[in-house]
Design a protein around this motif. Structure first.
Motif, PDB file in Angstrom:
ATOM      1  N   LYS A 305       0.870  -1.113  -0.297  1.00 39.30           N
ATOM      2  CA  LYS A 305       0.140   0.095   0.031  1.00 39.30           C
ATOM      3  C   LYS A 305       1.184   1.337  -0.271  1.00 39.30           C
ATOM      4  CE  LYS A 305      -3.791  -0.139  -0.073  1.00 39.30           C
ATOM      5  NZ  LYS A 305      -4.291   0.257  -1.265  1.00 39.30           N
ATOM      6  N   LYS A 306       2.005   1.200   1.051  1.00 36.19           N
ATOM      7  CA  LYS A 306       2.768   2.339   1.568  1.00 36.19           C
ATOM      8  C   LYS A 306       3.912   2.586  -0.477  1.00 36.19           C
ATOM      9  CE  LYS A 306       5.621   4.215   4.711  1.00 36.19           C
ATOM     10  NZ  LYS A 306       6.469   4.646   5.846  1.00 36.19           N
ATOM     11  N   TYR A 307       4.486   1.341  -0.799  1.00 30.22           N
ATOM     12  CA  TYR A 307       5.716   1.247  -1.289  1.00 30.22           C
ATOM     13  C   TYR A 307       4.733   1.424  -3.164  1.00 30.22           C
ATOM     14  CZ  TYR A 307       8.037   2.566   2.145  1.00 30.22           C
ATOM     15  OH  TYR A 307       8.996   2.957   3.331  1.00 30.22           O
ATOM     16  N   GLY A 308       3.195   0.763  -3.509  1.00 27.98           N
ATOM     17  CA  GLY A 308       3.410   0.417  -4.739  1.00 27.98           C
ATOM     18  C   GLY A 308       2.665   1.740  -6.194  1.00 27.98           C
ATOM     19  N   LYS A 309       2.647   2.087  -5.795  1.00 26.92           N
ATOM     20  CA  LYS A 309       2.860   3.459  -6.402  1.00 26.92           C
ATOM     21  C   LYS A 309       3.730   3.970  -7.008  1.00 26.92           C
ATOM     22  CE  LYS A 309      -1.272   3.903  -6.294  1.00 26.92           C
ATOM     23  NZ  LYS A 309      -1.879   2.850  -5.599  1.00 26.92           N
ATOM     24  N   HIS A 310       5.131   3.545  -6.765  1.00 27.96           N
ATOM     25  CA  HIS A 310       7.372   3.669  -7.056  1.00 27.96           C
ATOM     26  C   HIS A 310       6.350   3.473  -8.691  1.00 27.96           C
ATOM     27  CE1 HIS A 310      10.964   3.106  -7.191  1.00 27.96           C
ATOM     28  NE2 HIS A 310      11.017   4.609  -6.472  1.00 27.96           N
ATOM     29  N   PRO A 311       7.961   3.739  -9.191  1.00 26.76           N
ATOM     30  CA  PRO A 311       7.668   3.437 -10.299  1.00 26.76           C
ATOM     31  C   PRO A 311       8.166   1.747 -10.894  1.00 26.76           C
ATOM     32  CG  PRO A 311       8.147   5.440 -10.301  1.00 26.76           C
ATOM     33  CD  PRO A 311       7.764   4.854  -9.450  1.00 26.76           C
ATOM     34  N   ALA A 312       8.730   1.907  -9.921  1.00 28.06           N
ATOM     35  CA  ALA A 312      10.217   0.380  -9.672  1.00 28.06           C
ATOM     36  C   ALA A 312       9.159  -0.773  -8.662  1.00 28.06           C
ATOM     37  CB  ALA A 312      11.352   0.569  -8.856  1.00 28.06           C
ATOM     38  N   ILE A 313       7.984  -0.132  -7.757  1.00 26.17           N
ATOM     39  CA  ILE A 313       7.206  -0.959  -7.436  1.00 26.17           C
ATOM     40  C   ILE A 313       6.498  -2.059  -8.652  1.00 26.17           C
ATOM     41  CG2 ILE A 313       5.971  -1.989  -5.733  1.00 26.17           C
ATOM     42  CD1 ILE A 313       8.521  -1.798  -4.471  1.00 26.17           C
ATOM     43  N   LYS A 314       5.986  -0.281  -9.251  1.00 18.56           N
ATOM     44  CA  LYS A 314       4.731  -1.162 -10.395  1.00 18.56           C
ATOM     45  C   LYS A 314       5.401  -2.007 -11.281  1.00 18.56           C
ATOM     46  CE  LYS A 314       1.383   1.656 -12.773  1.00 18.56           C
ATOM     47  NZ  LYS A 314       1.898   0.725 -13.614  1.00 18.56           N
ATOM     48  N   ALA A 315       6.832  -1.899 -11.927  1.00 20.57           N
ATOM     49  CA  ALA A 315       7.103  -2.443 -12.759  1.00 20.57           C
ATOM     50  C   ALA A 315       7.875  -3.673 -12.535  1.00 20.57           C
ATOM     51  CB  ALA A 315       8.464  -1.502 -13.038  1.00 20.57           C
ATOM     52  N   PHE A 316       8.283  -4.300 -11.432  1.00 16.06           N
ATOM     53  CA  PHE A 316       7.462  -5.436  -9.999  1.00 16.06           C
ATOM     54  C   PHE A 316       6.695  -6.170 -10.269  1.00 16.06           C
ATOM     55  CE2 PHE A 316       8.193  -7.886  -7.047  1.00 16.06           C
ATOM     56  CZ  PHE A 316       9.074  -8.690  -7.105  1.00 16.06           C
ATOM     57  N   VAL A 317       5.665  -5.214  -9.749  1.00 18.91           N
ATOM     58  CA  VAL A 317       4.147  -6.038  -9.805  1.00 18.91           C
ATOM     59  C   VAL A 317       3.950  -6.521 -11.117  1.00 18.91           C
ATOM     60  CG1 VAL A 317       1.881  -5.227  -9.793  1.00 18.91           C
ATOM     61  CG2 VAL A 317       3.637  -4.813  -7.717  1.00 18.91           C
ATOM     62  N   ASP A 318       3.773  -5.699 -11.917  1.00 22.23           N
ATOM     63  CA  ASP A 318       3.514  -5.604 -13.825  1.00 22.23           C
ATOM     64  C   ASP A 318       3.632  -7.645 -13.919  1.00 22.23           C
ATOM     65  OD1 ASP A 318       1.619  -3.439 -14.352  1.00 22.23           O
ATOM     66  OD2 ASP A 318       3.485  -2.193 -15.325  1.00 22.23           O
ATOM     67  N   GLY A 319       5.013  -7.694 -13.863  1.00 19.03           N
ATOM     68  CA  GLY A 319       6.143  -8.517 -14.458  1.00 19.03           C
ATOM     69  C   GLY A 319       5.531 -10.017 -13.613  1.00 19.03           C
ATOM     70  N   VAL A 320       5.510  -9.727 -12.079  1.00 21.27           N
ATOM     71  CA  VAL A 320       4.511 -10.857 -11.929  1.00 21.27           C
ATOM     72  C   VAL A 320       2.946 -10.997 -11.715  1.00 21.27           C
ATOM     73  CG1 VAL A 320       4.347 -11.611  -9.465  1.00 21.27           C
ATOM     74  CG2 VAL A 320       6.203 -10.484  -9.409  1.00 21.27           C
ATOM     75  N   THR A 321       2.610  -9.662 -11.758  1.00 23.43           N
ATOM     76  CA  THR A 321       1.331 -10.455 -12.420  1.00 23.43           C
ATOM     77  C   THR A 321       1.175 -10.931 -13.674  1.00 23.43           C
ATOM     78  OG1 THR A 321      -0.171  -8.063 -11.188  1.00 23.43           O
ATOM     79  CG2 THR A 321      -1.142  -8.844 -13.014  1.00 23.43           C
ATOM     80  N   ALA A 322       2.157 -10.527 -14.692  1.00 22.91           N
ATOM     81  CA  ALA A 322       1.826 -11.237 -15.629  1.00 22.91           C
ATOM     82  C   ALA A 322       2.236 -12.634 -15.590  1.00 22.91           C
ATOM     83  CB  ALA A 322       2.481 -10.215 -17.175  1.00 22.91           C
ATOM     84  N   ALA A 323       3.092 -13.476 -15.263  1.00 25.81           N
ATOM     85  CA  ALA A 323       3.828 -14.163 -14.800  1.00 25.81           C
ATOM     86  C   ALA A 323       2.920 -15.103 -14.119  1.00 25.81           C
ATOM     87  CB  ALA A 323       5.150 -14.158 -14.000  1.00 25.81           C
ATOM     88  N   ALA A 324       2.164 -14.320 -13.318  1.00 25.15           N
ATOM     89  CA  ALA A 324       1.375 -15.039 -12.618  1.00 25.15           C
ATOM     90  C   ALA A 324      -0.393 -15.504 -13.502  1.00 25.15           C
ATOM     91  CB  ALA A 324       0.229 -14.516 -11.489  1.00 25.15           C
ATOM     92  N   ILE A 325      -0.811 -14.672 -14.290  1.00 28.22           N
ATOM     93  CA  ILE A 325      -1.590 -15.197 -14.794  1.00 28.22           C
ATOM     94  C   ILE A 325      -1.310 -15.740 -15.932  1.00 28.22           C
ATOM     95  CG2 ILE A 325      -2.895 -13.694 -17.046  1.00 28.22           C
ATOM     96  CD1 ILE A 325      -2.877 -11.583 -15.463  1.00 28.22           C
ATOM     97  N   GLY A 326      -0.110 -16.045 -16.939  1.00 25.20           N
ATOM     98  CA  GLY A 326       0.371 -17.445 -17.935  1.00 25.20           C
ATOM     99  C   GLY A 326       1.129 -18.492 -16.738  1.00 25.20           C
ATOM    100  N   ALA A 327       1.087 -18.050 -15.511  1.00 25.67           N
ATOM    101  CA  ALA A 327       1.069 -19.753 -14.773  1.00 25.67           C
ATOM    102  C   ALA A 327      -0.801 -20.138 -14.381  1.00 25.67           C
ATOM    103  CB  ALA A 327       1.608 -20.025 -13.665  1.00 25.67           C
ATOM    104  N   ILE A 328      -1.088 -19.430 -14.275  1.00 21.78           N
ATOM    105  CA  ILE A 328      -3.045 -19.626 -13.896  1.00 21.78           C
ATOM    106  C   ILE A 328      -3.354 -20.759 -15.599  1.00 21.78           C
ATOM    107  CG2 ILE A 328      -4.913 -19.013 -13.795  1.00 21.78           C
ATOM    108  CD1 ILE A 328      -3.723 -17.191 -11.934  1.00 21.78           C
ATOM    109  N   ALA A 329      -2.901 -19.749 -16.851  1.00 20.40           N
ATOM    110  CA  ALA A 329      -3.542 -20.509 -17.590  1.00 20.40           C
ATOM    111  C   ALA A 329      -3.181 -21.448 -18.342  1.00 20.40           C
ATOM    112  CB  ALA A 329      -2.716 -19.229 -18.931  1.00 20.40           C
ATOM    113  N   GLY A 330      -1.705 -21.586 -17.964  1.00 23.25           N
ATOM    114  CA  GLY A 330      -0.837 -23.259 -18.700  1.00 23.25           C
ATOM    115  C   GLY A 330      -1.790 -24.182 -17.359  1.00 23.25           C
ATOM    116  N   ALA A 331      -1.964 -23.694 -16.330  1.00 22.68           N
ATOM    117  CA  ALA A 331      -3.101 -24.819 -14.944  1.00 22.68           C
ATOM    118  C   ALA A 331      -4.169 -24.605 -16.405  1.00 22.68           C
ATOM    119  CB  ALA A 331      -2.690 -24.360 -13.548  1.00 22.68           C
ATOM    120  N   VAL A 332      -4.800 -23.821 -16.342  1.00 19.14           N
ATOM    121  CA  VAL A 332      -6.179 -24.784 -16.818  1.00 19.14           C
ATOM    122  C   VAL A 332      -5.593 -25.673 -18.038  1.00 19.14           C
ATOM    123  CG1 VAL A 332      -7.720 -23.816 -18.723  1.00 19.14           C
ATOM    124  CG2 VAL A 332      -6.942 -22.317 -16.846  1.00 19.14           C
TER     125      VAL A 332
END
Length: 385
Positions: A305-332
């Motif tokens: 919540k505190k650091y989530g809007k920082h550009p570095a954190i946001k970029a990290f979150v974007d990468g993790v989210t894409a990877a997580a959704i890819g893993a979910i698609a593979g699980a499907v």
């Protein structure tokens, strides 16, 4: 900044009670429902908060859907919201598996379970496939880097049939370096390293079946990452191979129970706990599984919540989210390979996708009921073995 919620805590509790009662389809479908209902329709939660919750839910150990639910409760109502949202989400399906467990023990098994699972399993594949498609197109957009990560994780998960937290973390670091190269920010490094520290294993010697249940399911909640597909092999190794609490058929039935009941797939731990240790076994197994995921979601949440809007954190979150959704698609795809075993099951899955895509107002429980009846009709009447 802590925004003012447009909904009450009571409304949030009611929503998660309903989701826990009627939310079929496993973690992929459940996180999709939360996005559709809370971000798009009700607009209670922002897209940014949802993405942060998805990223944290993949980074920390435990069941994906339950963690996202807890995080969403935390967004505006902090510890109280996280606690009551998590309880409201898990309780309905827990009571259901208790009832099924009692029937299973009292009446010598469930001979009709495989007939129902034949139809329901196929319909569930259709539900989660459509949810995964919507989640992918909504979250990844047209970013080529994110699509590349999505495809790599989807292929890896499909081939190995497991989700790899290190690849998910690496995806976050990659996008972090590509879009916002790191500076010497110790707080950011601390935040990124936290999920790694959570993976340090531990051992304990315990005597007595209830203590064994408590320790084994604590490990299941604390050291297994991702969705229900990740915890099933871990549970199999423990309850069938190591402790020999259940035989092969009982374990298969336990997984089937998880698929035909709403709420988190991991709630099968309640059914397993009941077979092993009765009511107390069920309660201990469920608590031991969900308490670690609650702690590992709430503790890092202030950092997000505190650091989530920082550009570095946001970029990290974007990468993790894409990877997580890819893993979910593979699980499907893995689930589809295991459940779509013949032409009728493939047709049920395709029909489910077609109906839900065309008639968006049709509730999923109605689809599940129709699939159950179809499975019974096909397995017991048309295709008797």
């Amino acid at each position: 900044m802590h925004t003012i919620p447009t909904y009450s805590l009571k409304q949030l509790i009611i929503y998660f009670l309903k989701l826990g009662t009627w939310g079929f389809g496993g973690p992929v479908a459940l996180v999709g429902y939360m996005h559709r209902d809370l971000v798009e329709t009700k607009k209670w939660i922002s897209e940014e908060d949802y993405k942060e919750g998805m990223a944290l839910s993949q980074l920390a150990p435990g069941p994906l859907a339950a963690q996202l639910c807890i995080y969403i409760g935390y967004v505006h109502y902090r510890i109280t919201g996280a606690t009551v949202a998590g309880i409201a989400f898990v309780l309905p399906s827990f009571f259901m598996v208790l009832l099924i467990g009692w029937a299973y023990v009292s009446f010598g098994g469930l001979p009709w379970m495989q007939a129902i699972f034949y139809g329901v399993g196929a319909a569930v594949i259709g539900i989660i496939a459509l949810s995964s498609y919507k989640l992918t197109t909504k979250s990844i957009g047209k970013d080529y880097w994110l699509w590349a990560i999505f495809l790599v994780l989807a292929c890896f998960t499909f081939i190995t049939e497991e989700e790899n937290i290190w690849l998910i973390l690496a995806a976050g670091v990659l996008i972090w370096f590509v879009k916002s190269p790191p500076s010497r920010n110790k707080k950011s490094v601390h935040l990124f390293s936290m999920p790694v520290l959570l993976q340090i294993p531990a051992t304990v010697s315990s005597s007595g079946k209830l203590w064994q249940i408590a320790w084994f399911f604590t490990k299941a909640g604390a050291f297994v990452f991702g969705s229900g597909i990740a915890i099933v092999p871990f549970l199999y190794g423990g309850v069938v191979k190591e402790y020999q609490w259940l035989n092969e058929q009982q374990f298969v039935d336990a997984v089937a129970v998880a698929m035909i009941t709403p709420g988190p797939v991991v709630i099968t731990v309640g059914f397993i706990g009941y077979l092993v240790g009765g009511i107390w076994g069920a309660c201990i197994a469920a608590l031991a599984t969900f308490i670690p995921c609650y702690v590992f979601t709430v503790l890092p949440a202030p950092y997000f919540k505190k650091y989530g809007k920082h550009p570095a954190i946001k970029a990290f979150v974007d990468g993790v989210t894409a990877a997580a959704i890819g893993a979910i698609a593979g699980a499907v795809l893995v689930l589809a390979k295991r459940n779509l075993v013949d032409v009728p099951t493939a047709l049920i899955a395709i029909t489910t996708i077609g109906i839900l895509y065309t008639f968006k107002k049709i509730p999923e429980p109605l689809i599940i009921l129709a699939a159950s009846l179809t499975g019974i009709a096909l397995k017991l009447l048309v295709l008797p073995s």
